[in-house]
Design an enzyme around this catalytic site. Structure first.
Site, PDB file in Angstrom:
ATOM      1  N   LYS A  46       0.875  -1.178   0.000  1.00 49.34           N
ATOM      2  CA  LYS A  46       0.000   0.000   0.000  1.00 49.34           C
ATOM      3  C   LYS A  46       0.914   1.231   0.000  1.00 49.34           C
ATOM      4  O   LYS A  46       1.973   1.226   0.649  1.00 49.34           O
ATOM      5  CB  LYS A  46      -0.885  -0.061   1.260  1.00 49.34           C
ATOM      6  CG  LYS A  46      -1.782   1.127   1.492  1.00 49.34           C
ATOM      7  CD  LYS A  46      -3.032   1.098   0.652  1.00 49.34           C
ATOM      8  CE  LYS A  46      -3.774   2.429   0.787  1.00 49.34           C
ATOM      9  NZ  LYS A  46      -4.685   2.690  -0.327  1.00 49.34           N
ATOM     10  N   CYS A 154      -2.441   8.374  -8.000  1.00 46.97           N
ATOM     11  CA  CYS A 154      -3.573   8.353  -7.074  1.00 46.97           C
ATOM     12  C   CYS A 154      -4.603   9.376  -7.549  1.00 46.97           C
ATOM     13  O   CYS A 154      -4.279  10.560  -7.712  1.00 46.97           O
ATOM     14  CB  CYS A 154      -3.116   8.692  -5.664  1.00 46.97           C
ATOM     15  SG  CYS A 154      -4.501   8.720  -4.517  1.00 46.97           S
ATOM     16  N   LYS A 191       4.145   4.074 -11.652  1.00 46.73           N
ATOM     17  CA  LYS A 191       2.730   3.703 -11.843  1.00 46.73           C
ATOM     18  C   LYS A 191       1.987   4.919 -12.357  1.00 46.73           C
ATOM     19  O   LYS A 191       1.854   5.934 -11.660  1.00 46.73           O
ATOM     20  CB  LYS A 191       2.118   3.195 -10.542  1.00 46.73           C
ATOM     21  CG  LYS A 191       0.682   2.687 -10.733  1.00 46.73           C
ATOM     22  CD  LYS A 191       0.231   1.909  -9.522  1.00 46.73           C
ATOM     23  CE  LYS A 191      -1.210   1.460  -9.616  1.00 46.73           C
ATOM     24  NZ  LYS A 191      -1.636   0.721  -8.431  1.00 46.73           N
TER      25      LYS A 191
HETATM   26  C1  LIG Z   1      -9.438   0.456  -2.128  1.00 46.05           C
HETATM   27  C2  LIG Z   1      -8.314   0.670  -3.084  1.00 46.05           C
HETATM   28  C3  LIG Z   1      -7.161   1.314  -2.641  1.00 46.05           C
HETATM   29  C4  LIG Z   1      -6.098   1.533  -3.509  1.00 46.05           C
HETATM   30  N1  LIG Z   1      -4.965   2.132  -3.038  1.00 46.05           N
HETATM   31  C5  LIG Z   1      -3.908   2.307  -3.875  1.00 46.05           C
HETATM   32  C6  LIG Z   1      -2.688   2.847  -3.384  1.00 46.05           C
HETATM   33  O1  LIG Z   1      -2.530   3.160  -2.202  1.00 46.05           O
HETATM   34  N2  LIG Z   1      -1.673   3.011  -4.273  1.00 46.05           N
HETATM   35  C7  LIG Z   1      -1.772   2.650  -5.588  1.00 46.05           C
HETATM   36  O2  LIG Z   1      -0.804   2.809  -6.346  1.00 46.05           O
HETATM   37  N3  LIG Z   1      -2.928   2.118  -6.070  1.00 46.05           N
HETATM   38  C8  LIG Z   1      -3.974   1.930  -5.243  1.00 46.05           C
HETATM   39  N4  LIG Z   1      -5.127   1.342  -5.722  1.00 46.05           N
HETATM   40  C9  LIG Z   1      -5.217   0.951  -7.147  1.00 46.05           C
HETATM   41  C10 LIG Z   1      -4.889  -0.522  -7.356  1.00 46.05           C
HETATM   42  O3  LIG Z   1      -3.547  -0.803  -7.004  1.00 46.05           O
HETATM   43  C11 LIG Z   1      -5.099  -0.934  -8.835  1.00 46.05           C
HETATM   44  O4  LIG Z   1      -4.251  -0.152  -9.650  1.00 46.05           O
HETATM   45  C12 LIG Z   1      -6.547  -0.730  -9.297  1.00 46.05           C
HETATM   46  O5  LIG Z   1      -7.467  -1.107  -8.298  1.00 46.05           O
HETATM   47  C13 LIG Z   1      -6.847  -1.523 -10.579  1.00 46.05           C
HETATM   48  O6  LIG Z   1      -6.702  -2.907 -10.371  1.00 46.05           O
HETATM   49  P1  LIG Z   1      -7.973  -3.892 -10.144  1.00 46.05           P
HETATM   50  O7  LIG Z   1      -8.863  -3.720 -11.337  1.00 46.05           O
HETATM   51  O8  LIG Z   1      -7.370  -5.272 -10.026  1.00 46.05           O
HETATM   52  O9  LIG Z   1      -8.645  -3.441  -8.891  1.00 46.05           O
HETATM   53  C14 LIG Z   1      -6.197   1.109  -4.861  1.00 46.05           C
HETATM   54  C15 LIG Z   1      -7.359   0.452  -5.298  1.00 46.05           C
HETATM   55  C16 LIG Z   1      -8.404   0.229  -4.430  1.00 46.05           C
HETATM   56  C17 LIG Z   1      -9.645  -0.489  -4.921  1.00 46.05           C
END
Ligand SMILES: Cc1cc2nc3c(=O)[nH]c(=O)nc-3n(C[C@H](O)[C@H](O)[C@H](O)COP(=O)(O)O)c2cc1C
Length: 370
Positions: A46, A154, A191
């Site tokens: 995270k 973000c 990212k």
């Molecule tokens: C609740 C939540 C919190 C997230 N927090 C972060 C974060 O702290 N840093 C980050 O780079 N991406 C964060 N993301 C993005 C995820 O790492 C990922 O890029 C995004 O959810 C797309 O992937 P998925 O379709 O598998 O969910 C977060 C996503 C969710 C759902």
């Protein structure tokens, strides 16, 4: 020959190419240790920042579901529905760097062969802010983090010099990446946000600054739907809502389109595919477009918080698919469909002379370059 799942990405050896993305599944050492026990090849923590954050007074993530054979889309939990997407407005880790530092060391000690990527984030408006990136990077790599992922994506930042606001500015991306590269002894992954008109420009900025890889996508800026009965957003605090991020199945095709642009523009660079992956058939899309690893968030959140069944399926699905096609390693299929994405005018027409991509051929001149 038995399918070989191990792979090398940005110089790091992965037992398998699947990582938990930076998100709630990787918000604690407990979760990360469980994830490694379950079989994930790597995790991205995270996102760690220097300053404490305070999240909204209410749920941070909810899941939008569709009703099969009907058109209803809603976050309300109800039987017989299929997942459409996740929606979140969660900020970065609410734990400070001091909390993370001993834990990074402990996780690496327990699982030296698994890849631990530290996600970090700071501002970019002043030299002090750039030094914050360096402080975070140094602390994490000194404790044994194998790589650093810069959160330039973000979607919930008010500050103009943070998160996806950096990710929309190729110059700032270069500056931040370069600041980290000055002190980094481990590979840097950048990212990027999908919320930009030409992600190729931003990726170019990251590579110019010294990134070894680009990770894409973070969530897509979006709003929760409005409940037609109450006229309230399905997620709100005191009736108010703010832009948040969409993840899960709905973003797989969107994220693929970004990835196709990236891997075509930089065929020799490393890419980590993220967005909508819940099983190997989904991950395969990213691999055949040219990605060397794939990350998962939403599907893992919905599977015991860290995705033990998701990783089991990804590993078995990869083995089965490789056996079916006679592939022995990821190198045999990485990028094999990258060149199938072309401009519209290159798609065959019933009459090949009928369409010129919207251009008229000028009489008496050679065909224009496109
Ligand atoms: C609740 C939540 C919190 C997230 N927090 C972060 C974060 O702290 N840093 C980050 O780079 N991406 C964060 N993301 C993005 C995820 O790492 C990922 O890029 C995004 O959810 C797309 O992937 P998925 O379709 O598998 O969910 C977060 C996503 C969710 C759902």
């Amino acid at each position: 020959m038995a399918a070989q799942l191990a792979t090398t990405f940005t110089g790091l050896r992965f037992e398998n190419p699947f990582l938990l993305a930076s998100a709630p599944p990787t918000e604690s050492d407990n979760n990360i240790l469980r994830a490694f026990d379950a079989g994930w090849g790597g995790v991205v923590t995270k996102t760690i920042g220097l300053h404490p954050v305070v999240n909204v007074a209410g749920p941070k993530t909810r899941f939008l579901r569709a009703t099969p054979d009907a058109t209803q889309l809603s976050m309300q939990k109800r039987p017989g529905t299929a997942l459409h997407s996740s929606w979140n407005w969660e900020l970065i880790s609410d734990k400070a760097l001091d909390w993370w530092v001993p834990r990074i060391a402990r996780i690496k000690k327990a699982h030296p062969a698994r890849i631990l990527v530290a996600s970090i984030m700071a501002g970019s408006g002043t030299d002090d802010e750039l030094r914050h990136w360096q402080t975070l990077a140094k602390a994490c790599q000194d404790e044994g983090a194998d790589a650093l992922e810069l959160n330039l994506s973000c979607p919930h930042m008010d500050r103009k010099d943070m998160g996806s606001n950096i990710g929309k500015d190729q110059g700032l991306i270069s500056i931040v990446t370069q600041a980290v590269a000055e002190i980094a002894r481990v590979p840097i992954w950048a990212k990027l946000t999908p919320s930009t008109t030409d992600i190729v420009l931003e990726a170019g900025g990251a590579f110019l600054g010294g990134a070894a890889a680009v990770s894409s996508s973070n969530t897509f800026p979006s709003l929760p739907l409005i409940d037609p009965a109450t006229l309230e957003f399905e997620m709100n605090v005191d009736g108010l809502v703010s832009s948040g991020g969409l993840g899960g199945p709905a973003i797989l095709p969107l994220s693929m389109a970004k990835m196709a642009q990236l891997t075509q523009a930089f065929p020799d660079k490393a890419f980590s595919g993220i967005g909508g992956v819940a099983e190997f058939a989904h991950a395969l899309n990213y691999f055949v477009l040219g990605c060397g690893t794939v990350q998962v968030c939403t599907a893992a959140m919905l599977d015991h918080a860290i995705g033990p069944n998701v990783i089991a399926q990804l590993l078995q699905g990869m083995r089965d698919t490789m056996d079916r096609h006679g592939w022995s390693s990821l190198d045999d299929f990485r990028g094999i469909r990258r060149d199938r994405v072309v401009t519209h005018s290159k798609i065959r027409r019933p009459d090949t002379k009928a369409y010129h991509g919207g251009y008229e051929e000028a009489e008496g001149y050679a065909a224009s370059e496109r």
